[in-house]
Design a protein around this motif. Structure first.
Motif, mmCIF file in Angstrom:
data_model
loop_
_atom_site.group_PDB
_atom_site.id
_atom_site.type_symbol
_atom_site.label_atom_id
_atom_site.label_comp_id
_atom_site.label_asym_id
_atom_site.label_seq_id
_atom_site.Cartn_x
_atom_site.Cartn_y
_atom_site.Cartn_z
ATOM 1 N N ILE A 1 -38.078 26.397 105.388
ATOM 2 C CA ILE A 1 -36.669 26.254 104.769
ATOM 3 C C ILE A 1 -36.195 24.856 105.642
ATOM 4 O O ILE A 1 -36.618 25.035 106.923
ATOM 5 C CB ILE A 1 -35.929 27.359 105.205
ATOM 6 N N VAL A 2 -35.703 23.905 104.873
ATOM 7 C CA VAL A 2 -35.048 22.944 105.702
ATOM 8 C C VAL A 2 -33.443 23.055 105.070
ATOM 9 O O VAL A 2 -33.439 23.077 103.702
ATOM 10 C CB VAL A 2 -35.699 21.654 105.495
ATOM 11 N N VAL A 3 -32.649 22.923 105.888
ATOM 12 C CA VAL A 3 -31.142 23.010 105.748
ATOM 13 C C VAL A 3 -30.712 21.551 105.878
ATOM 14 O O VAL A 3 -30.723 20.965 106.845
ATOM 15 C CB VAL A 3 -30.386 23.862 106.399
ATOM 16 N N ASP A 4 -30.317 20.637 104.990
ATOM 17 C CA ASP A 4 -29.883 19.300 105.177
ATOM 18 C C ASP A 4 -28.779 19.094 104.154
ATOM 19 O O ASP A 4 -28.459 19.743 103.252
ATOM 20 C CB ASP A 4 -31.001 18.325 104.850
ATOM 21 N N GLY A 5 -28.436 17.863 104.027
ATOM 22 C CA GLY A 5 -27.209 17.280 103.149
ATOM 23 C C GLY A 5 -27.768 17.394 101.736
ATOM 24 O O GLY A 5 -26.777 17.947 100.830
ATOM 25 N N PHE A 6 -28.930 17.210 101.230
ATOM 26 C CA PHE A 6 -29.394 17.530 99.968
ATOM 27 C C PHE A 6 -29.216 18.753 99.543
ATOM 28 O O PHE A 6 -28.562 19.155 98.521
ATOM 29 C CB PHE A 6 -30.964 16.809 99.973
ATOM 30 N N ALA A 7 -29.553 19.732 100.433
ATOM 31 C CA ALA A 7 -29.422 21.120 100.137
ATOM 32 C C ALA A 7 -28.201 21.465 99.909
ATOM 33 O O ALA A 7 -27.714 22.358 98.840
ATOM 34 C CB ALA A 7 -30.165 22.036 101.141
ATOM 35 N N ILE A 8 -27.189 20.993 100.908
ATOM 36 C CA ILE A 8 -25.843 21.647 100.652
ATOM 37 C C ILE A 8 -25.294 20.969 99.583
ATOM 38 O O ILE A 8 -24.597 21.711 98.846
ATOM 39 C CB ILE A 8 -25.146 21.025 102.079
ATOM 40 N N GLY B 1 -34.479 13.505 80.984
ATOM 41 C CA GLY B 1 -35.224 12.308 80.957
ATOM 42 C C GLY B 1 -34.552 11.432 81.680
ATOM 43 O O GLY B 1 -35.274 10.549 82.780
ATOM 44 N N TYR B 2 -33.139 11.201 81.682
ATOM 45 C CA TYR B 2 -32.462 10.276 82.628
ATOM 46 C C TYR B 2 -32.711 10.476 84.073
ATOM 47 O O TYR B 2 -33.087 9.792 84.774
ATOM 48 C CB TYR B 2 -31.138 10.133 82.323
ATOM 49 N N ILE B 3 -32.670 11.692 84.184
ATOM 50 C CA ILE B 3 -32.622 12.071 85.865
ATOM 51 C C ILE B 3 -34.135 11.995 86.178
ATOM 52 O O ILE B 3 -34.158 11.499 87.207
ATOM 53 C CB ILE B 3 -32.164 13.787 85.894
ATOM 54 N N LEU B 4 -34.956 12.260 85.542
ATOM 55 C CA LEU B 4 -36.342 12.201 85.764
ATOM 56 C C LEU B 4 -36.839 10.631 86.108
ATOM 57 O O LEU B 4 -37.409 10.311 87.099
ATOM 58 C CB LEU B 4 -37.318 12.552 84.657
ATOM 59 N N MET B 5 -35.924 9.845 85.481
ATOM 60 C CA MET B 5 -36.012 8.299 85.595
ATOM 61 C C MET B 5 -35.907 8.120 87.265
ATOM 62 O O MET B 5 -36.377 7.095 87.838
ATOM 63 C CB MET B 5 -34.976 7.587 84.972
ATOM 64 N N ALA B 6 -34.694 9.006 87.826
ATOM 65 C CA ALA B 6 -34.685 8.710 89.061
ATOM 66 C C ALA B 6 -35.715 8.959 90.061
ATOM 67 O O ALA B 6 -35.646 8.320 91.177
ATOM 68 C CB ALA B 6 -33.246 9.473 89.565
ATOM 69 N N ARG C 1 -37.739 1.583 99.878
ATOM 70 C CA ARG C 1 -36.508 0.964 99.911
ATOM 71 C C ARG C 1 -35.644 1.318 98.654
ATOM 72 O O ARG C 1 -34.482 1.694 98.959
ATOM 73 C CB ARG C 1 -36.878 -0.545 99.592
ATOM 74 N N VAL C 2 -36.230 1.921 97.714
ATOM 75 C CA VAL C 2 -35.182 2.211 96.758
ATOM 76 C C VAL C 2 -35.088 3.846 96.577
ATOM 77 O O VAL C 2 -34.001 4.392 95.935
ATOM 78 C CB VAL C 2 -35.845 1.864 95.295
ATOM 79 N N SER C 3 -36.178 4.571 97.126
ATOM 80 C CA SER C 3 -36.134 6.086 96.750
ATOM 81 C C SER C 3 -34.960 6.620 97.074
ATOM 82 O O SER C 3 -34.232 7.540 96.414
ATOM 83 C CB SER C 3 -37.138 6.589 97.371
ATOM 84 N N THR C 4 -34.345 6.222 98.409
ATOM 85 C CA THR C 4 -33.053 6.851 98.952
ATOM 86 C C THR C 4 -32.166 6.945 97.768
ATOM 87 O O THR C 4 -31.411 7.811 97.475
ATOM 88 C CB THR C 4 -32.743 6.188 100.096
ATOM 89 N N GLU C 5 -31.945 5.503 97.406
ATOM 90 C CA GLU C 5 -30.738 5.492 96.494
ATOM 91 C C GLU C 5 -30.959 6.171 95.092
ATOM 92 O O GLU C 5 -30.125 6.566 94.618
ATOM 93 C CB GLU C 5 -30.525 3.902 96.296
ATOM 94 N N SER C 6 -32.390 5.928 94.865
ATOM 95 C CA SER C 6 -32.386 6.553 93.363
ATOM 96 C C SER C 6 -32.453 8.157 93.451
ATOM 97 O O SER C 6 -31.987 8.786 92.427
ATOM 98 C CB SER C 6 -33.977 6.399 93.058
ATOM 99 N N VAL C 7 -32.749 8.787 94.727
ATOM 100 C CA VAL C 7 -32.483 10.108 94.658
ATOM 101 C C VAL C 7 -30.917 10.491 94.547
ATOM 102 O O VAL C 7 -30.623 11.292 94.073
ATOM 103 C CB VAL C 7 -33.229 10.608 95.754
ATOM 104 N N ALA C 8 -30.266 9.716 95.404
ATOM 105 C CA ALA C 8 -28.876 9.851 95.445
ATOM 106 C C ALA C 8 -28.427 9.537 93.829
ATOM 107 O O ALA C 8 -27.500 10.348 93.554
ATOM 108 C CB ALA C 8 -28.136 8.601 96.491
ATOM 109 N N ALA C 9 -28.927 8.811 93.514
ATOM 110 C CA ALA C 9 -28.430 8.598 91.840
ATOM 111 C C ALA C 9 -28.663 9.717 91.307
ATOM 112 O O ALA C 9 -27.908 10.262 90.328
ATOM 113 C CB ALA C 9 -29.016 7.385 91.410
ATOM 114 N N VAL D 1 -28.782 12.288 100.666
ATOM 115 C CA VAL D 1 -30.121 12.197 100.768
ATOM 116 C C VAL D 1 -30.912 11.440 102.012
ATOM 117 O O VAL D 1 -32.085 11.273 101.997
ATOM 118 C CB VAL D 1 -30.576 11.308 99.379
ATOM 119 N N LEU D 2 -29.651 11.035 102.944
ATOM 120 C CA LEU D 2 -30.310 10.217 104.006
ATOM 121 C C LEU D 2 -31.625 11.016 104.869
ATOM 122 O O LEU D 2 -32.291 10.728 105.252
ATOM 123 C CB LEU D 2 -29.169 9.877 104.804
ATOM 124 N N GLN D 3 -30.842 12.710 104.816
ATOM 125 C CA GLN D 3 -31.779 13.249 105.787
ATOM 126 C C GLN D 3 -33.150 13.766 105.167
ATOM 127 O O GLN D 3 -33.963 14.310 105.847
ATOM 128 C CB GLN D 3 -31.005 14.626 105.989
#
Lengths: 717, 506, 485, 100, 167
Positions: free
Chosen positions: C71-78, C311-316, C324-332, C481-483
């Protein structure tokens, strides 16, 4: 004389020049706003007064010019200021513009007054009281825009007036907008005039663009000042300007090939024909060429073109006039012809001769039209009398059954006795137009011919022939209208018009008779008057001012033209009096309506139908345009682009795609196809009935397929 | 909220106040709804006059700027950035000016769901004003798309027979263009790290081929909106089906958003691409001018005729803008205003007769001038203005445009050929043909239809809707100097920037 | 693992523990609640969610690994847990009156819903593929039952069976995928996989195949073409509140796993995965949106819409290999999930308001004239439709803006183009709903229920307001998503 | 010692057969059993690799899969029974009340 | 080695055979019996792979309990056979050919990875015995274990919900 050279200094009223525009505006506004509550007479008086006051201003300007011949520019306000395009509402007072103002306001005032009477009768006959106001509002608007045209100090403001008068022309031609052929004929005539003029304006616009591209200004003075440099650098540019401008001139001044609108313009009330379509507006083209003389002066080929166009028009229209029966149409073609004279003159560079003819023509042609109007109303009154006073109701009905045209000369005759004043003034006008000395027309026409004889033989011959025809058709007209026996009941009962109409006629008759004094070959008053404005290099200036090599009067030229005119008159008398009387002996069924019809045969028909130019234009330009735009609108834009492309291809395509895709989800399509194949190959007829899909398994199949493809990709990558 | 006290935010969001008030009205309170909307829009107009007063015409830059951070992220920031300059001040005024007039025109024409109508109308005004003031691409895009929604409803609910079709078509067409623009905006945002237009312009340096692509993406959105030939297929539908007020605003303002977009974004952001594309755009514009004019002529439906005439008129605007010289651009901007006034007035006029006769078929009319003299006269003036009669507004715009286009046709100019201006000038003739034809069909000739004999002339309210337009028609026609003065410095700056870009290209 | 460690770990996932305990207790308590007072169960369930929500929010600063790296508890999970709990709450709110109205009022609904939510919450914290599988099943099994909750209505039962069979089928692929990943790396822990890859001991081919199979299984859950076919049937057949919950919660759960697993464990094989994801996203957007045009039943239409949005979300996830991009794309993606969820819930609330027994009231025609009779409901629906289309000023637009930005940043302009073009297509069918509501006349029958109305209203307002003040949400998503990296 | 790839090969065959069972059988119980076969195939991979890596965790996974399978069976069979009550059939091909 | 291979292949043949038997037997009861046999054979593989605990669980839980449940349901419903009417007659051939493709893909992958996969050596004698399994399960995998308990609870509730007659 008013325009004597003596005074070198005098009062200066140049600052008044905007009022030539404002006064008609005020008159117009008063009539627009309060006109509903004013009486007919008052409306007419206000309008006439406004014009009359404008005339007073013009006179004051003329007086000032006597002392200060250099004139002045009065800038009222900025107009378009965009980048280096700087155009202002500026008024130019110089001898040329003031001449035009005098003519416009002077003749205009007279016609206004005349119209008070004329339109009163019109109201009685057509029964719509609001027309009276509308007429005078439009009339004042015309004076206003015409004044803008002639008083502008730049080409763009001139263009404002140029299109403005076109608008007024449109409005006034279509004044009886519910009359005419099929009730819409007059409106169509107005539209024709406007659109034809717009074609000319298109030329004017292109000229303006070129001018700006080369001179970066529209101001007369600034343009003319730069001519020498520009002419040296890029003479083609000036040629373009002048030729484009010629298109505009052809539109406004009814020259070949755009003259076709003017005869139709006779659909308007007669004062309109007199003021706009004879005396003033149509001469705007002449004025423009005269004004742009410095430009034309440096491109002789353009000058030649202009002169030839004018001369050709003069002759061409003259021939048509010979075979017309509508009293106003004859005058209209005569106007076109005379405009041809003027255009030819200014084209050749004989600015003074052209302007001179412009002025005299304004007098006598206005006179002729107004008299014609008087004749028409006389006939109408006669018809009215016949209709209402006739004891026998039957005859009224029979009469009402057929269309009676009060303008058809074939319905006239013998009016000499019933309308004495009209007859005499008409006669003066006709003689003046025919160019018989010593009336005004002779002097001005002679000067043009004289110049032509020196400058261009071709033009000279054409114009001489036209002059001959002029005398002939005028003779024909006078004879058909005023002499002989009445050819209709209405003509027999025609009566003279009232003084409000006849007095202006008499004044105009006086001017027509004496107008020649303005510029007698021996004094050249008018020439000296204009020389302050037409300032160019010496050599050219001489031609322009008609002072070349002391040619002041050439008895040969004058003699030939006078002689021809007299011959023509005699010929007309022979044909329309002697032969006509002989013709009357024939039984009515076989009797031709014109003695010439038999003599000239098909030629007469050709002329009567105006060479079928209108029909030609319809065939070559209008019908194709209408067909093309219909095709574009209905087929290309709507059927193809709107219905087919958008609605079918895009919308239906999408819907189809959606349906196909969702059907495929069902895999029913594959099912059906497979079944169809099965049915075709096997005895699968029963199977068709059993089309039934196992959804869950199909869905699983899709997943499965996805897995296979992904794995396949990973393997083949 | 201080935020709302900036002049520009105030003028943008003031209509919301009216919307709020309207929300509390009952559906039956129709008159109240009308008054609320009218007063709100009038106050908005007054505020925009206040903006004009504070506007310094001599300053070529953005003024009354409000620039608040909005969404700030690493690598990109979006701000609430509004400003007004010479390019937009006139359009701002046009918008706030036409809105109350349109609302007034609906007084009796709209009687169903008045409250909703007014709500959508005020929202539309909000969106339009926002479009003209936004200086941040994100903000701009929001307003740009937002305007679709109320207009969609205006057409779809209060429109004519095929209103749903027209509404959806309008929506989809416009959206089709703007999604491409969205991509370009995103690209720019990534490239520049900001969505602020002035910053992006200042940064510049977008490589040539990419510039062209971005230019095309932006142009797609704007060209559909304008609409430029051949993307105009939505326009006749939308216009014909829209209610009068909707048509007025659609023609008067919404189409201008397209042309405005070109001059606000395409030209300054991608100057090199603009220079390259100028002849192409001009060619489309000229085709549009002639095509629109020709297609207008045989129309039976007056509204459709006017709609197609818009294609022609906006062709002039586009031609002017892409002459890329002061006269052309200034004329183009002025012509946007002119078209808004003239065509807006024409739609009002069509609406008046439609309200009386419930038909727009020209064959059903004739001789109306006799029956309705005031109406006829006003129509004539407007028609003349629309066909560019000198002395009225249309001429000033068209002439400067054509002059600019001719100038740009010289060697070294943006267009490189005189043919553009010459052919476009032919449109002036054709305009007379269809406009006079319309006037003739409606007003001239005998009154030969029985139903037309008893028509009432227009009333004071209707005159009141037209008079302000006529005043401006004459004003711009006779003394357009103030209008030119307002935009001149900004346009000069734009042209100077273009010249720099042109030098850089060679 | 010592007791102390267990206690520590339990503390780390306390929100989940509390929630699950509450649920289990509720199972017991429910037995003692008399039949006519089952509203108490609903209330207690909602209370449980709220309590858990409170804990979750209190855990917002947490960042730790628990249970031996399971298990990992992080911002993403929260972040996602908040989404799940809120969707659970909405699931209760929408269902409360609906169940009564449809006469399927049984308290097990709430309990099963809570179990499903706990599965989702677990899913958001996974750090081991075994837990992924278990969480997936914990999430799904209650949903299978819930889909059939309207039994004996045949549609509902069929939906349940289809969902179940296909879900199990897809589950088979996940298990096999996990097995292959295990085979390739010798571990199922996400960090272990990363270690094996960087240590060079991993078999990359097997890993890629395993990852692909996991993608298939999870893609099934989030309804990615071509694993989407169950969606319309199941969405149509299930009781609407369940559908709403499925459309948002289950989808978010699936994406939570996808994002977590791919971004954490599989960046090394992005060369292989990105093209696959690209094609899947493109297909999903295109097919979902185009087929939706043909639908006349609003539930099916929304089902296809949910496919398209998957599909749109999968795009992310497509650019997940680019650091460089993945952080932001996951946040998106997170942001988009919120936008989509909010809007979708609203839309479903309106659907529920109009639905009648026996599957009536679901045709588009039944929406005709809604704006006259229920202007507010129609207005809310309009907002949702616009938001789903992506027209400003709605959250859907901001979400797309964010999403497309990262995609373009990642260099996938072609994909972004497909994205915008398909959203244009989507406008066509979303607008059709509006056309019916506003421009056609009809007599729509609406059941006015407070909770449903509130859901629709709040969702509508939030959709608009959050779009204008989207800064904080942006910030939160990007911080969350930073964590992850 | 049998190489691990043999086991993988065998498991792939079994997995495919299981998947095919889902595709071609119409009896929902049998479909479900096919899914169990797929899971079993996966389990075989786990155990085989667990042996290779000498990691018990692979075996644990099998344990979990079995548990999950048991849970699924409970729900799945209940579902099938229920639907049989309604439709008197467990043929998945007859479950097509809903289509596009 | 060879013995093991022979054993493997014969068992594998049996496993595939029973699987195919399940696939193609028209009677669901037969299919179930085939599957039980298959599970039993797989249990033998588990034994061979040093997983006695799992093997035992496989036999008792899977083959024993779960499959019996299947059998029970089939018998209960009397649904040994589904109707004979063929539906989507193309589905079977298509599915089978796709299955072959998948198989080929899988085998290609396996063969292509020959030698690249880790080779296991001898393992500790404690490997896979119940103690080590239990140790791992309750230490390392305590959370998943708990999750499965909840999962079973959920399944139970679900089954009750689905089968409880409406009141």
């Amino acid at each position: 004389m008013l325009l004597s050279e003596g005074a070198s200094a005098g009062p200066q009223f140049f600052y008044l020049v905007p009022w030539v525009v404002f006064l008609p505006l005020i008159g117009l506004l008063i009539n627009v706003i309060f006109g509903g509550r004013l009486s007919e007479k008052l409306i007419g008086t206000i309008a006439s007064t406004a014009t009359g006051l404008a005339f007073v201003v013009a006179v004051l300007l003329a007086v000032s010019l006597v002392g200060h011949p250099e004139g002045a520019t009065v800038t009222l306000a900025d107009w378009i200021i965009s980048g280096d395009l700087q155009v202002s509402w500026g008024f130019q007072v110089d001898t040329l513009s003031t001449t035009m103002m005098l003519v416009v306001a002077g003749v205009g005032t007279l016609i206004h007054i005349y119209a008070i009477g004329y339109m009163h009768d019109d109201v009685r006959h057509h029964g719509d009281p609001s027309r009276y106001r509308r007429f005078f509002v439009f009339f004042n608007l015309f004076i206003l825009t015409m004044m803008v045209l002639v008083s502008a100090d730049n080409y763009l403001m001139l263009f404002v007036g140029w299109e403005g008068v076109g608008l007024c022309s449109y409005l006034l031609i279509g004044f009886w907008y519910d009359k005419g052929e099929k009730g819409i004929g007059n409106a169509l005539a107005g539209k024709k005039a406007f659109v034809t003029n717009r074609i000319g304006d298109f030329g004017f616009l292109l000229a303006a663009f070129t001018m700006f591209a080369m001179f970066r200004t529209f101001n007369f003075e600034d343009v003319f000042r730069q001519i020498p440099e520009v002419a040296e650098l890029l003479p083609v540019g000036i040629l373009m300007i002048t030729l484009f401008m010629l298109l505009g001139v052809a539109g406004k001044s009814a020259q070949i090939p755009l003259y076709v609108w003017l005869p139709d313009a006779m659909a308007g009330p007669t004062p309109v024909s007199a003021l706009i379509h004879a005396a003033t507006m149509v001469t705007a083209g002449v004025y423009l060429v005269a004004r742009s003389f410095p430009l034309y002066a440096v491109v002789p080929s353009a000058q030649n073109t202009v002169a030839l166009v004018g001369a050709a028009t003069a002759l061409f229209a003259g021939t048509i006039a010979v075979a017309q029966f509508d009293i106003k149409k004859v005058l209209a073609y005569s106007t076109i012809s005379q405009l041809g004279f003027m255009v030819a003159a200014v084209g050749m560079g004989a600015v003074v001769a052209g302007m001179f003819h412009l002025v005299t023509h304004a007098f006598f042609k206005a006179l002729l039209f107004l008299s014609a109007g008087s004749v028409i109303q006389g006939i109408e009154r006669g018809e009215h009398d016949v209709e209402h006073n006739s004891k026998s109701k039957k005859s009224v009905k029979a009469h009402a059954g057929q269309h009676f045209d009060p303008q058809d000369m074939r319905n006239m005759g013998g009016l000499r006795k019933r309308m004495k004043i009209t007859f005499w003034v008409y006669l003066i006008g006709a003689i003046a137009l025919a160019g018989i000395p010593p009336l005004a027309g002779f002097w001005s026409k002679d000067e043009i011919l004289l110049e032509a004889s020196h400058l261009s033989p071709t033009v000279y011959y054409l114009l001489t022939a036209a002059a001959f025809l002029t005398a002939f058709y005028m003779g024909r007209q006078v004879l058909m209208v005023f002499f002989g026996e009445s050819r209709s009941e209405a003509a027999a009962h025609a009566s003279e018009s009232g003084p409000v109409m006849t007095v202006p006629l008499m004044i105009l008759a006086a001017f027509s008779a004496l107008g020649g004094l303005l510029n007698l070959p021996w004094t050249h008053t008018f020439g000296h008057w204009l020389e302050h404005t037409v300032k160019i290099e010496e050599a050219v200036q001489e031609i322009a001012l008609g002072e070349e090599a002391a040619v002041k009067f050439d008895p040969v030229v004058a003699g030939i033209s006078t002689g021809l005119a007299l011959i023509a008159v005699v010929l007309a008398w022979y044909v329309y009096d002697r032969r006509y009387k002989r013709m009357l002996e024939l039984p009515p069924a076989k009797r031709p309506d014109d003695p010439l019809r038999g003599t000239l045969g098909p030629v007469f028909r050709l002329l009567e139908n105006k060479y079928w130019v209108d029909e030609l234009y319809w065939m070559v330009i209008l019908n194709p345009y209408i067909a093309l735009s219909r095709f574009l609108a209905e087929q290309v834009d709507w059927r193809f682009w709107h219905d087919w492309f958008h609605d079918r291809v895009i919308t239906r395509g999408f819907n189809l795609l959606a349906r196909v895709l969702s059907v495929q989800i069902d895999l029913g399509v594959i099912d059906a196809i497979a079944n169809w194949l099965g049915a075709a190959t096997q005895r699968g007829a029963e199977r068709l009935r059993q089309i039934q899909t196992g959804y869950v398994r199909n869905y699983a199949l899709s997943v499965f397929l996805g897995v296979i493809i992904i794995l396949g990709y990973l393997i083949l990558r | 909220m201080n935020f709302l006290l900036y002049p520009l935010t105030l003028v943008t969001f003031f209509p919301l106040l009216g919307v709020l008030v309207l929300l509390f009205l009952k559906p039956e309170q129709k008159t109240a709804a009308r008054w609320v909307a009218l007063i709100t829009s009038l106050i908005t107009f007054a505020i925009s006059i206040g903006v004009l007063v504070q506007f310094n015409p001599a300053n070529p830059d953005l003024q009354l700027v409000i620039d608040l951070p909005w969404i700030q992220m690493a690598g990109w920031d979006i701000s609430f950035y509004m400003g007004v300059d010479g390019l937009s001040i006139l359009l701002l005024l046009l918008t706030t000016f036409l809105t109350p007039i349109s609302i007034l025109s609906t007084w009796t024409a709209v009687d169903d769901r008045v409250k909703e109508f007014m709500i959508f109308f005020l929202l539309l005004e909000l969106g339009m004003v926002g479009v003209f003031l936004a200086q941040d691409l994100f903000l701009f895009y929001i307003f740009w798309e937002f305007t679709l929604v109320p207009m969609y409803f205006l057409i779809g609910i209060w429109g004519g027979g095929r209103r749903m079709y027209a509404a959806v078509k309008f929506f989809l067409y416009t959206m089709a263009g703007s999604i491409l623009m969205l991509l370009a905006i995103l690209w720019l945002g990534i490239y520049g790290g900001t969505f602020s237009v002035p910053d992006l312009i200042a940064k510049g340096g977008i490589p040539g081929d990419i510039q062209l692509w971005l230019f095309i993406a932006f142009a797609a959105a704007f060209a559909i909106k304008v609409p430029m030939w051949p993307l105009h297929s939505w326009l006749p539908d939308a216009h014909v089906e829209a209610p009068t007020a909707g048509s007025v605003i659609l023609a008067g303002v919404l189409l201008k958003m397209g042309t405005y977009g070109f001059v606000r974004f395409n030209i300054p952001l991608f100057p090199q691409a603009a220079l390259q594309a100028a002849p192409w755009i001009a060619a489309l514009a000229v085709i549009g001018i002639l095509y629109g004019a020709m297609v207008s002529y045989p129309q039976q439906d007056v509204k459709k005729l006017v709609a197609y005439s818009s294609v022609s008129h906006l062709g002039f605007v586009m031609l002017g803008l892409f002459a890329l010289n002061p006269q052309g651009i200034q004329g183009g901007i002025l012509q946007m205003v002119n078209h808004g006034l003239s065509t807006g007035a024409l739609f009002l006029i069509v609406g008046m007769i439609y309200e009386r006769r419930h038909t727009r078929d020209m064959d059903k009319f004739g001789g109306l001038w006799k029956v309705m003299p005031i109406y006829g006269t006003l129509t004539l003036i407007v028609a003349l203005s629309s066909m560019g009669l000198p002395g009225l507004n249309g001429f000033v715009g068209e002439f400067t445009i054509l002059l600019g286009a001719w100038d740009a046709g010289q060697a070294g100019g943006a267009l490189g050929s005189y043919w553009f201006a010459a052919l476009a000038a032919l449109g002036v003739i054709l305009a007379a043909v269809y406009m006079l034809y319309m006037f003739q069909k409606l007003f001239l000739g005998p009154v030969d239809k029985e139903e037309n004999r008893s028509l009432k002339d227009i009333n004071w309210r209707e005159i009141g809707t037209l008079i302000p337009l006529l005043v401006l028609i004459f004003w711009i026609g006779l003394y357009p100097k103030p209008f030119f003065t307002l935009m001149a410095p900004t346009v000069d700056k734009l042209v100077a920037a273009l010249q720099t870009a042109a030098l850089a290209m060679h | 693992m010592t007791l102390e460690e267990i206690i520590q770990s339990t503390f780390a996932i306390l929100p989940l523990v509390v929630f699950v305990s509450w649920t289990v207790l509720l199972v017991l308590v429910d037995i003692f609640i008399p039949k006519d007072r089952k509203w108490l169960t609903a209330l207690l369930a909602a209370l449980g969610m709220i309590v858990a929500l409170g804990f979750t929010l209190a855990w917002i600063e947490q960042e730790q690994v628990a249970f031996n790296g399971m298990i990992v508890v992080d911002g993403f999970a929260i972040f996602l847990q908040v989404v799940f709990l809120v969707s659970g709450l909405v699931g209760i709110g929408l269902a409360y009156d609906y169940l009564k109205r449809m006469e399927i009022d049984r308290s097990e609904y709430y309990i099963l819903l809570m179990f499903s939510v706990s599965g989702m919450m677990l899913m958001s914290m996974v750090a081991d593929l075994i837990v992924v599988f278990l969480a997936l099943e914990l999430l799904s099994i209650p949903l299978y039952v819930l889909a059939g909750f309207a039994r004996p209505r045949i549609g509902s039962e069929e939906a349940a069976l289809k969902y179940f069979l296909l879900g199990a089928f897809a589950g088979g692929f996940v298990v096999y995928g996990v097995a292959l990943v295990f085979g390739a790396t010798g571990t199922t822990a996400l960090q272990g996989v990363v270690g094996a890859i960087s240590g060079g001991t991993a078999n990359m081919t097997l890993l890629a195949v395993g990852a692909a199979l996991i993608l298939v299984g999870l893609g099934f859950k989030v309804a990615v073409v071509p694993f989407h076919m169950w969606t319309p049937d199941v969405y149509e057949g299930s009781p609407s509140p369940v559908t709403a919950f499925m459309a948002v919660g289950a989808k978010a759960g699936g994406f939570a796993a996808l994002l977590r697993v791919f971004v954490t464990a599989f960046p090394a094989i992005s060369v292989d995965m990105t093209p696959i994801l690209w094609v899947l996203a493109a297909l999903t957007m295109a097919l979902g949106n185009i087929v939706a045009i043909a639908q006349r039943n609003i539930k099916r239409m929304l089902a296809y819409s949910s496919i398209a949005h998957a599909g749109y979300i999968l795009m992310a996830i497509v650019p997940y290999g680019q650091e460089r991009v993945s952080t932001e794309s996951v946040a998106a993606a997170l942001f988009y999930l919120v936008a989509y969820g909010l809007t979708s819930f609203g839309a479903w609330a309106v659907v529920i308001a109009l639905e009648k027994a026996e599957n009536k009231g679901l045709a588009l025609e039944d929406y005709a004239g809604l704006s006259r009779k229920h202007p507010m409901l129609a207005a809310a629906m309009t907002v949702f439709m616009l938001s789903l289309t992506g027209v400003p000023p709605t959250l859907g637009f901001v979400g797309k803006f964010y999403l497309f930005r990262t995609i373009i940043d990642g260099g996938f302009i072609g994909l972004a183009l497909i994205g915008v073009l398909t959203s244009l297509v989507s406008a066509y069918y979303y607008l059709r709903v509006v056309v019916y509501m506003y421009m056609r006349d009809g007599e729509p029958q609406v059941t006015s229920e407070r909770l449903v109305n509130w859901t629709a209203g709040v969702a509508a307002i939030a959709t608009v307001v959050l779009s204008i003040f989207s800064g904080p949400l942006f910030y939160w998503a990007s911080q969350a998503v930073l964590q992850l990296f | 010692m049998v190489p691990v790839d043999y086991y993988i090969g065998l498991s792939a065959i079994l997995f495919t057969i299981g998947a095919l069972g889902v595709l071609i059988r119409r009896n929902s119980v049998v479909i479900f059993m096919s899914v169990e076969l797929m899971l079993n195939a996966a389990n075989l991979v786990f155990v085989a690799f667990a042996r290779t890596y000498e990691a018990v965790s692979g075996q644990i996974f099998v344990f979990f899969v079995m548990t999950v399978a048991a849970a699924e069976v409970a729900v799945g069979l209940a579902l099938i029974v229920t639907i049989f009550h309604t439709k008197q059939s467990i043929d998945v091909d007859q479950m097509n009340t809903m289509k596009w | 080695m060879t013995t093991q291979l022979i054993l493997f292949f014969s068992l594998a043949t049996l496993a595939v055979g029973t699987a195919l038997g399940m696939l193609f037997s028209a009677n669901a009861v037969h299919a179930t019996l085939f599957l039980i046999m298959n599970f039993g054979i797989v249990a033998v593989f588990y034994l061979l792979l040093n997983a006695p605990f799992i093997a035992l669980a496989q036999v008792t839980v899977y083959a024993g309990a779960i499959m019996v449940l299947f059998l029970f349901v089939i018998m209960l419903l009397g649904a040994e056979r589904t109707g004979r009417t063929p539906s989507s007659w193309w589905l079977q051939p298509v599915a089978l050919s796709l299955g072959v493709i998948l198989l080929l893909e899988a085998l290609y992958l396996v063969i292509s990875q020959r030698g690249l996969l880790p080779v296991g050596g001898e393992v500790a004698s404690t490997y896979g015995d119940p103690f080590s399994v239990g140790e791992t399960l309750f230490r390392q995998y305590v959370l998943p274990f708990e999750v499965t308990s909840i999962l079973l609870l959920v399944a139970m509730i679900g089954a009750i919900v689905l089968s409880k007659s409406r009141t």
